[in-house]
Design a protein around this motif. Structure first.
Motif, PDB file in Angstrom:
ATOM      1  N   GLU A 104       0.838  -1.204   0.000  1.00 43.86           N
ATOM      2  CA  GLU A 104       0.000   0.000   0.000  1.00 43.86           C
ATOM      3  C   GLU A 104       0.875   1.257   0.000  1.00 43.86           C
ATOM      4  O   GLU A 104       0.556   2.253  -0.651  1.00 43.86           O
ATOM      5  CB  GLU A 104      -0.927   0.000   1.220  1.00 43.86           C
ATOM      6  N   ALA A 105       1.994   1.203   0.736  1.00 44.24           N
ATOM      7  CA  ALA A 105       2.900   2.342   0.772  1.00 44.24           C
ATOM      8  C   ALA A 105       3.444   2.651  -0.617  1.00 44.24           C
ATOM      9  O   ALA A 105       3.479   3.813  -1.049  1.00 44.24           O
ATOM     10  CB  ALA A 105       4.050   2.084   1.744  1.00 44.24           C
ATOM     11  N   ASN A 106       3.875   1.612  -1.335  1.00 45.16           N
ATOM     12  CA  ASN A 106       4.403   1.825  -2.680  1.00 45.16           C
ATOM     13  C   ASN A 106       3.347   2.431  -3.601  1.00 45.16           C
ATOM     14  O   ASN A 106       3.647   3.294  -4.432  1.00 45.16           O
ATOM     15  CB  ASN A 106       4.906   0.499  -3.258  1.00 45.16           C
ATOM     16  N   ARG A 107       2.104   1.973  -3.439  1.00 49.62           N
ATOM     17  CA  ARG A 107       1.027   2.508  -4.273  1.00 49.62           C
ATOM     18  C   ARG A 107       0.789   3.993  -3.980  1.00 49.62           C
ATOM     19  O   ARG A 107       0.652   4.803  -4.884  1.00 49.62           O
ATOM     20  CB  ARG A 107      -0.258   1.716  -4.032  1.00 49.62           C
ATOM     21  N   ARG A 108       0.765   4.324  -2.680  1.00 50.85           N
ATOM     22  CA  ARG A 108       0.533   5.723  -2.304  1.00 50.85           C
ATOM     23  C   ARG A 108       1.712   6.612  -2.700  1.00 50.85           C
ATOM     24  O   ARG A 108       1.521   7.736  -3.164  1.00 50.85           O
ATOM     25  CB  ARG A 108       0.286   5.829  -0.792  1.00 50.85           C
ATOM     26  N   ILE A 109       2.918   6.110  -2.506  1.00 50.43           N
ATOM     27  CA  ILE A 109       4.105   6.893  -2.854  1.00 50.43           C
ATOM     28  C   ILE A 109       4.116   7.197  -4.348  1.00 50.43           C
ATOM     29  O   ILE A 109       4.366   8.344  -4.763  1.00 50.43           O
ATOM     30  CB  ILE A 109       5.392   6.135  -2.441  1.00 50.43           C
ATOM     31  N   GLU A 110       3.863   6.195  -5.162  1.00 53.40           N
ATOM     32  CA  GLU A 110       3.832   6.423  -6.608  1.00 53.40           C
ATOM     33  C   GLU A 110       2.777   7.470  -6.969  1.00 53.40           C
ATOM     34  O   GLU A 110       3.041   8.378  -7.772  1.00 53.40           O
ATOM     35  CB  GLU A 110       3.537   5.119  -7.347  1.00 53.40           C
ATOM     36  N   ALA A 111       1.589   7.363  -6.369  1.00 51.40           N
ATOM     37  CA  ALA A 111       0.516   8.296  -6.695  1.00 51.40           C
ATOM     38  C   ALA A 111       0.888   9.727  -6.314  1.00 51.40           C
ATOM     39  O   ALA A 111       0.659  10.669  -7.090  1.00 51.40           O
ATOM     40  CB  ALA A 111      -0.771   7.887  -5.973  1.00 51.40           C
ATOM     41  N   GLU A 112       1.493   9.915  -5.138  1.00 52.32           N
ATOM     42  CA  GLU A 112       1.845  11.268  -4.703  1.00 52.32           C
ATOM     43  C   GLU A 112       2.999  11.843  -5.525  1.00 52.32           C
ATOM     44  O   GLU A 112       2.983  13.029  -5.875  1.00 52.32           O
ATOM     45  CB  GLU A 112       2.211  11.280  -3.217  1.00 52.32           C
ATOM     46  N   LEU A 113       3.981  11.012  -5.846  1.00 49.95           N
ATOM     47  CA  LEU A 113       5.111  11.506  -6.638  1.00 49.95           C
ATOM     48  C   LEU A 113       4.682  11.857  -8.055  1.00 49.95           C
ATOM     49  O   LEU A 113       5.163  12.832  -8.632  1.00 49.95           O
ATOM     50  CB  LEU A 113       6.237  10.467  -6.652  1.00 49.95           C
ATOM     51  N   VAL A 114       3.763  11.074  -8.619  1.00 49.71           N
ATOM     52  CA  VAL A 114       3.239  11.406  -9.946  1.00 49.71           C
ATOM     53  C   VAL A 114       2.473  12.726  -9.878  1.00 49.71           C
ATOM     54  O   VAL A 114       2.634  13.605 -10.725  1.00 49.71           O
ATOM     55  CB  VAL A 114       2.343  10.269 -10.473  1.00 49.71           C
TER      56      VAL A 114
END
Length: 265
Positions: A113-123
């Protein structure tokens, strides 16, 4: 009735020797609003942020985050809040991704879940291509965006930023302001579904959108005016926020300052 994302009421704080840093400060920040805490250096902005984040306890008054008093229910209040302090707090020798994963782990967010959220915020913050770079290699604007991405990982519904553009050049400042405005415009929501509210502390007039933003004018520890920027300008008898700020932060009798603040609220 909508609960304020942040409510300060009767807020007072004094340091050693009886020096009053804040006196009877009162204002609200509503969901979806970009609110600028505007004041000259030494006005009390950093003290107010320390009270709002629980780093200091007020001498009197209270701060509530979505109805939770931060002094009485700190866990519930802080869970709804993301913070970007004036001084950078990223680990310079870790990559952007490592910094964000560490923060996510502190909040109990699982790796997937962290990787998913991190990718979304960085994008969303146009920073994904820099995820594998050490923070030390980033310029000031990119570091600030990484800090904002980190502050949003636990999906808060209130984002506090204390002088976030200090040290940035003009293009980086404009980009950062545009990104954060976009959060309030609907790009960002908290876990509770509320649109993100932003409290942005600054002493720079040009960081305010005079048509859409709300402002809280703080001077010498007192709130001189608060409300939608056009209403604050009109109540001060001025054509622009810049003129209103100059008038509200000039030396004036306390009674007159109070009346302007009430009219603009």
């Amino acid at each position: 009735m909508t609960v304020p994302a942040l409510e300060a009421a009767g807020l007072r704080h004094s340091y050693g020797g009886g020096r009053m840093a804040l006196e009877d400060a009162a204002f609200t920040v509503m969901p979806g609003h970009f609110t600028c805490l505007l004041g000259p250096n030494g006005a009390g902005k950093s003290t107010l942020f320390a009270l709002a984040t629980g780093l200091l306890r007020p001498t009197a008054g209270h701060v509530r985050i979505h109805g939770h008093d931060i002094a009485l229910e700190p866990g519930k209040a802080l869970a709804r809040m993301g913070v970007v302090f004036q001084q950078p707090t990223l680990d310079l020798d870790l990559t952007v991704m490592q910094n964000l994963r560490y923060f996510a782990a502190l909040h109990g967010i699982g790796r997937r879940e962290a990787n998913r959220r991190i990718e979304a915020e960085l994008v969303r913050l146009s920073l994904y291509e820099r995820a594998g770079e050490k923070v030390r290699a980033l310029n000031g604007g990119h570091r600030r965006r990484a800090e904002i991405a980190r502050a949003l990982l636990h999906r808060p519904s209130l984002l506090l930023l204390d002088e976030p553009t200090v040290g940035l050049d003009i293009p980086a400042r404009r980009t950062l302001i545009r990104h954060v405005h976009a959060l309030c415009a609907g790009d960002g929501t908290g876990d509770d579904g509320d649109r993100i509210a932003v409290l942005w502390a600054t002493h720079l007039i040009d960081e305010i959108d005079p048509a859409t933003d709300h402002v809280v004018v703080l001077h010498r520890g007192r709130v001189r005016a608060s409300g939608a920027a056009p209403a604050v300008s009109a109540a001060a008898g001025c054509a622009t926020v810049a003129e209103a700020f100059d008038r509200l932060t000039a030396t004036r009798p306390a009674k007159e300052s109070s009346s302007i603040g009430e009219a603009a609220a």
